[in-house]
Design a protein around this motif. Structure first.
Motif, PDB file in Angstrom:
ATOM      1  N   LEU A 206      -0.211   1.423  -1.827  1.00  0.00           N
ATOM      2  CA  LEU A 206      -1.162   2.699  -1.576  1.00  0.00           C
ATOM      3  C   LEU A 206       0.160   4.452  -2.387  1.00  0.00           C
ATOM      4  O   LEU A 206      -0.279   5.237  -3.038  1.00  0.00           O
ATOM      5  CB  LEU A 206      -1.856   3.130  -0.808  1.00  0.00           C
ATOM      6  N   GLN A 207       1.175   4.585  -1.710  1.00  0.00           N
ATOM      7  CA  GLN A 207       1.900   5.631  -1.545  1.00  0.00           C
ATOM      8  C   GLN A 207       3.378   5.132  -1.416  1.00  0.00           C
ATOM      9  O   GLN A 207       3.333   4.367   0.236  1.00  0.00           O
ATOM     10  CB  GLN A 207       1.254   7.002  -1.202  1.00  0.00           C
ATOM     11  N   ALA A 208       4.122   5.576  -1.262  1.00  0.00           N
ATOM     12  CA  ALA A 208       5.739   5.768  -0.232  1.00  0.00           C
ATOM     13  C   ALA A 208       6.091   7.221  -0.408  1.00  0.00           C
ATOM     14  O   ALA A 208       6.103   7.678  -1.982  1.00  0.00           O
ATOM     15  CB  ALA A 208       6.141   4.981  -1.332  1.00  0.00           C
ATOM     16  N   LYS A 209       6.960   6.825   0.085  1.00  0.00           N
ATOM     17  CA  LYS A 209       7.325   8.824   0.068  1.00  0.00           C
ATOM     18  C   LYS A 209       9.273   8.502   0.574  1.00  0.00           C
ATOM     19  O   LYS A 209       9.772   8.090   2.023  1.00  0.00           O
ATOM     20  CB  LYS A 209       7.594  10.164   0.946  1.00  0.00           C
ATOM     21  N   SER A 210      10.321   9.162   0.660  1.00  0.00           N
ATOM     22  CA  SER A 210      11.222   9.190   0.659  1.00  0.00           C
ATOM     23  C   SER A 210      12.080  10.850   0.612  1.00  0.00           C
ATOM     24  O   SER A 210      11.681  11.691  -0.027  1.00  0.00           O
ATOM     25  CB  SER A 210      12.415   8.188   0.482  1.00  0.00           C
TER      26      SER A 210
END
Length: 304
Positions: A206-210
């Protein structure tokens, strides 16, 4: 004047200058960008069919650019000469009929300034920490890292992520979130697990963030793991709202036992740094079931 400005700026007659895009490597292959831009244009034409006022403003904008010189008409015989085709769209504030239309796209993947991908940022931080200048050759280790990233950029066209997560009314749907941290960065990723009609399950990204780890003020790895858990919680909250996910199980995973202990206790038991973040995690996502995952089985490991 910086090194970047020196190699991209050319002085013309009458005191004017021209500045080209500061590509890191002009030979990078971007794939079939013209096909993507053409598809966006088709979508834009459908939008204009329903909004003639917007179409008129957009046409006036293009006519002005043609008249001023920043833009020129390209003939069919020159279609294949373009290196990169940029999809253009109108951006306008509805409350202002006089707002100028603008192009809000960029080529940051291959620019000397403002890299966006996580590894790029880590490399830039390393160069900054080392005190490297724009015109100073980098060491062999950093050069190898950048060469690897540059080679991987060519495979972007081969990456396909399904837009449908198989979540439909009546089906059992669960959200799974993972977080991880290192001394350089921390991040989170969320998956949707939906039951199919034949009682099998389909899992989709669905989604990823760093984020980069703080460079000026060093912090411990357990604290960074807690920051990753907070990032996952904030990301999960946004996904839940976007999907209108009112029912179903929410699972969060970390490979840090210390972080798990912090989250499962009352926030006021800990010192300020930990207490503030634990409190927000518990407040934003009280329904989440936190679990431990082995490091080599943590999908968020690649993010950090």
């Amino acid at each position: 004047m910086t090194y970047c400005a020196k190699i991209t700026t050319k002085k013309l007659q009458y005191g004017t200058c021209t500045v080209r895009l500061p590509f890191k490597d002009p030979n990078v292959e971007y794939g079939n960008t013209r096909q993507v831009a053409a598809a966006r244009l088709t979508q834009l034409e459908r939008r204009f069919a329903m909004d003639t006022k917007l179409q008129q403003k957009y046409q006036e904008f293009l006519d002005e650019y043609l008249e001023m010189g920043p833009m020129r008409k390209v003939h069919k015989s020159d279609y294949n000469q373009g290196k990169y085709y940029i999809p253009h769209q109108p951006v306008v504030k509805e409350e202002s009929l006089t707002t100028k239309l603008s192009n809000k796209i960029s080529l940051n993947n291959n620019m000397l300034t403002g890299p966006r991908i996580q590894q790029d940022l880590v490399i830039i931080l390393q160069l900054w920490t080392n005190g490297s200048e724009w015109d100073q050759p980098v060491d062999e280790k950093i050069k190898l890292k950048w060469t690897k990233i540059q080679q991987q950029l060519k495979t972007i066209d081969n990456i396909k992520i399904p837009r449908w997560c198989y979540a439909t009314p009546g089906k059992k749907v669960e959200l799974y979130g993972f977080c991880d941290a290192s001394e350089k960065a921390y991040g989170a990723v969320i998956y949707c697990r939906a039951q199919d009609s034949d009682k099998t399950y389909r899992v989709t990204l669905l989604q990823a963030k760093s984020k980069e780890a703080p460079n000026k003020q060093k912090t411990t790895l357990p604290r960074l793991e807690l920051c990753a858990a907070l990032l996952l919680t904030q990301l999960m909250e946004k996904v839940i709202k976007a999907m209108n996910f009112n029912e179903g199980e929410v699972y969060s995973w970390t490979d840090s036992m210390i972080t798990l202990d912090w989250i499962k206790e009352e926030a006021d038991r800990w010192k300020t740094f930990v207490a503030n973040r634990v409190s927000e995690i518990q407040k934003l996502l009280p329904q989440a079931k936190w679990n431990h995952v082995i490091t080599n089985q943590n999908p968020a490991d690649i993010v950090s």
